[in-house]
Design a protein around this motif. Structure first.
Motif, PDB file in Angstrom:
ATOM      1  N   PRO A  91      35.320  43.962  25.812  1.00 18.21           N
ATOM      2  CA  PRO A  91      36.737  44.343  25.760  1.00 18.21           C
ATOM      3  C   PRO A  91      37.636  43.151  26.054  1.00 18.21           C
ATOM      4  O   PRO A  91      37.276  42.270  26.840  1.00 18.21           O
ATOM      5  N   PHE A  92      38.787  43.105  25.407  1.00 16.48           N
ATOM      6  CA  PHE A  92      39.803  42.111  25.765  1.00 16.48           C
ATOM      7  C   PHE A  92      40.604  42.752  26.883  1.00 16.48           C
ATOM      8  O   PHE A  92      41.418  43.649  26.659  1.00 16.48           O
ATOM      9  N   LEU A  93      40.350  42.285  28.104  1.00 20.82           N
ATOM     10  CA  LEU A  93      40.773  43.031  29.291  1.00 20.82           C
ATOM     11  C   LEU A  93      41.218  42.105  30.416  1.00 20.82           C
ATOM     12  O   LEU A  93      40.468  41.240  30.851  1.00 20.82           O
ATOM     13  N   LEU A  94      42.423  42.312  30.889  1.00 16.08           N
ATOM     14  CA  LEU A  94      42.898  41.664  32.110  1.00 16.08           C
ATOM     15  C   LEU A  94      42.768  42.658  33.253  1.00 16.08           C
ATOM     16  O   LEU A  94      43.179  43.810  33.133  1.00 16.08           O
ATOM     17  N   ASP A  95      42.187  42.221  34.367  1.00 12.14           N
ATOM     18  CA  ASP A  95      42.076  43.078  35.552  1.00 12.14           C
ATOM     19  C   ASP A  95      42.140  42.163  36.763  1.00 12.14           C
ATOM     20  O   ASP A  95      41.182  41.455  37.071  1.00 12.14           O
ATOM     21  N   MET A  96      43.261  42.159  37.452  1.00 12.41           N
ATOM     22  CA  MET A  96      43.470  41.171  38.507  1.00 12.41           C
ATOM     23  C   MET A  96      44.281  41.734  39.655  1.00 12.41           C
ATOM     24  O   MET A  96      45.184  42.554  39.476  1.00 12.41           O
ATOM     25  N   ALA A  97      43.922  41.303  40.854  1.00 13.73           N
ATOM     26  CA  ALA A  97      44.770  41.548  42.014  1.00 13.73           C
ATOM     27  C   ALA A  97      45.908  40.540  41.986  1.00 13.73           C
ATOM     28  O   ALA A  97      45.776  39.442  41.432  1.00 13.73           O
ATOM     29  N   THR A  98      47.038  40.899  42.577  1.00 12.55           N
ATOM     30  CA  THR A  98      48.134  39.945  42.697  1.00 12.55           C
ATOM     31  C   THR A  98      48.016  39.155  44.000  1.00 12.55           C
ATOM     32  O   THR A  98      48.826  38.271  44.271  1.00 12.55           O
ATOM     33  N   SER A  99      46.997  39.473  44.798  1.00 18.30           N
ATOM     34  CA  SER A  99      46.631  38.654  45.955  1.00 18.30           C
ATOM     35  C   SER A  99      45.595  37.635  45.522  1.00 18.30           C
ATOM     36  O   SER A  99      45.054  37.711  44.403  1.00 18.30           O
ATOM     37  N   ALA A 100      45.291  36.686  46.389  1.00 13.50           N
ATOM     38  CA  ALA A 100      44.303  35.664  46.045  1.00 13.50           C
ATOM     39  C   ALA A 100      42.963  36.297  45.710  1.00 13.50           C
ATOM     40  O   ALA A 100      42.194  35.772  44.898  1.00 13.50           O
ATOM     41  N   VAL A 101      42.683  37.439  46.323  1.00 12.27           N
ATOM     42  CA  VAL A 101      41.420  38.141  46.105  1.00 12.27           C
ATOM     43  C   VAL A 101      41.600  39.585  46.552  1.00 12.27           C
ATOM     44  O   VAL A 101      42.488  39.890  47.365  1.00 12.27           O
ATOM     45  N   ALA A 102      40.789  40.481  46.023  1.00 13.06           N
ATOM     46  CA  ALA A 102      40.838  41.878  46.457  1.00 13.06           C
ATOM     47  C   ALA A 102      40.312  41.996  47.887  1.00 13.06           C
ATOM     48  O   ALA A 102      39.395  41.269  48.283  1.00 13.06           O
TER      49      ALA A 102
END
Length: 367
Positions: free
Chosen positions: A191-202
């Motif tokens: 899949p062309f997929l973005l999945d990200m926390a807006t913090s440095a890391v979850a």
């Protein structure tokens, strides 16, 4: 272990701190434990599958490590099994959904399905969800839209629960990890997929590091005095996560603030922390029907061509090459589906203990 897993997760520990479990067995174990705690068949299926799928994609912080805490929340009354979600306000293109403290995996899945149905006729649709528990790996919901030939977007916050992230320039938590995920339909295998926390890391990555007895990279965490630290245990002593971006952390901090507005204020619960409050994760989801803008087949081909264009860039020094968003998770899934999922022994023992407490040790072969 393949080089794909090494890119994402690091090499397999050689001191015997992991159990390797096949995905279908792990799903069966988690479902049985959740049902024993009071979840319905559908709820247990949604949560267990969501957690195992997160493990498969390499997001161990959102995987089965969370199952014991979900069960604890059920026991505490913070999650209400069998809760009936309701639509509080609705138009042809929008809906406001009250989860009534139900399992976030279950509530959010129904909310995204509703948005997709609306977009089939209205072409653009959006939903907000409030009063639900943790929603797991956020990517699961935009992927539903992508599989339906639509662009899906989701964002989530932690409601009025404890915050984890300091705004840029601060040393006190004011924000959640506030993830954003977008999935786009394509002809690609992955899949062309973005999945990200807006913090440095979850935040779950810290729990994972503690369970594995590992240090964390610099730039993830500051301690209670505002000093950089590589000890994940400092998080439990008043430390806070940093926003995404390092020296440009104002970018991650700004994104997190927008997510807070969409998922906390637009949904209704507001901002800040209520120490005695229940889980109240807010979500904002939007769906865009590609066919309303251009032929779906041509768009999917163009997305695939674009991904290949990205990958054609010559690698930088020390790089394994370019991966488009979502590709590494897909490759990790192929490896783990075939070889099994690594479950740290701390988490495995918690699952064994729960099985014992519920009298399921023999049935689940966890004696």
């Amino acid at each position: 272990m393949s080089s794909i897993e090494n890119i994402r997760l690091g090499k397999l520990d050689e001191r015997g701190r992991f159990s390797v479990v096949k995905p279908d067995r792990l799903t069966r174990i988690c479902m049985a434990l959740l049902k024993a705690a009071g979840a319905s068949e559908d709820e247990a299926q949604a949560v267990a599958t969501g957690c195992v799928n997160a493990n498969l994609a390499g997001h161990d912080s959102h995987g089965v490590i969370a199952i014991p805490s979900y069960i604890d929340s059920v026991k505490a009354g913070d999650i209400v099994p069998g809760a009936e979600w309701t639509i509080e306000r609705e138009s042809p293109t929008t809906a406001v959904i009250d989860g009534h403290w139900g399992f976030g995996f279950h509530v959010n899945t129904k909310a995204m399905a509703l948005a997709i149905e609306k977009a089939k006729t209205a072409n653009v649709a959006a939903c907000t969800v409030f009063r639900q528990s943790h929603v797991g790996r956020l990517a699961a919901y935009p992927l539903m839209a992508a599989n339906a030939g639509m662009i899906g977007l989701a964002a989530a916050d932690s409601g009025n629960l404890r915050k984890y992230v300091a705004p840029f320039g601060g040393r006190e938590a004011r924000l959640g990890t506030n993830p954003i995920s977008i999935a786009v339909p394509s002809n690609l295998k992955a899949p062309f997929l973005l999945d990200m926390a807006t913090s440095a890391v979850a935040a779950g990555k810290l729990d994972l590091a503690i369970a594995r007895g590992e240090e964390i990279p610099k730039g993830w965490l500051i301690d209670a005095e505002g000093r950089p630290t590589t000890d994940p245990r400092d998080y439990c002593k008043g430390g806070v996560l940093l926003p995404l971006g390092g020296t440009e952390g104002y970018k991650g901090s700004g994104l997190a603030a927008i997510v807070e507005l969409l998922c906390g204020l637009l949904t209704g619960p507001g901002f800040g922390v209520e120490p005695s409050g229940r889980e109240n994760f807010g979500c904002f989801m939007a769906v865009f029907n590609v066919a309303a803008f251009r032929p779906l087949d041509k768009f999917k081909k163009d997305v695939a061509d674009f991904a290949r264009h990205l990958k054609s860039a010559a690698p930088s020094e020390g790089s394994s090459g370019v991966f488009y968003p979502g590709e590494i998770g897909y490759l990790c899934e192929q490896v783990r589906t075939a070889n099994g999922i690594e479950v740290d022994n701390v988490t495995w023992e918690k699952l064994r203990t729960l099985a014992c407490n519920y009298g399921l040790s023999c049935e689940l072969d966890l004696a």
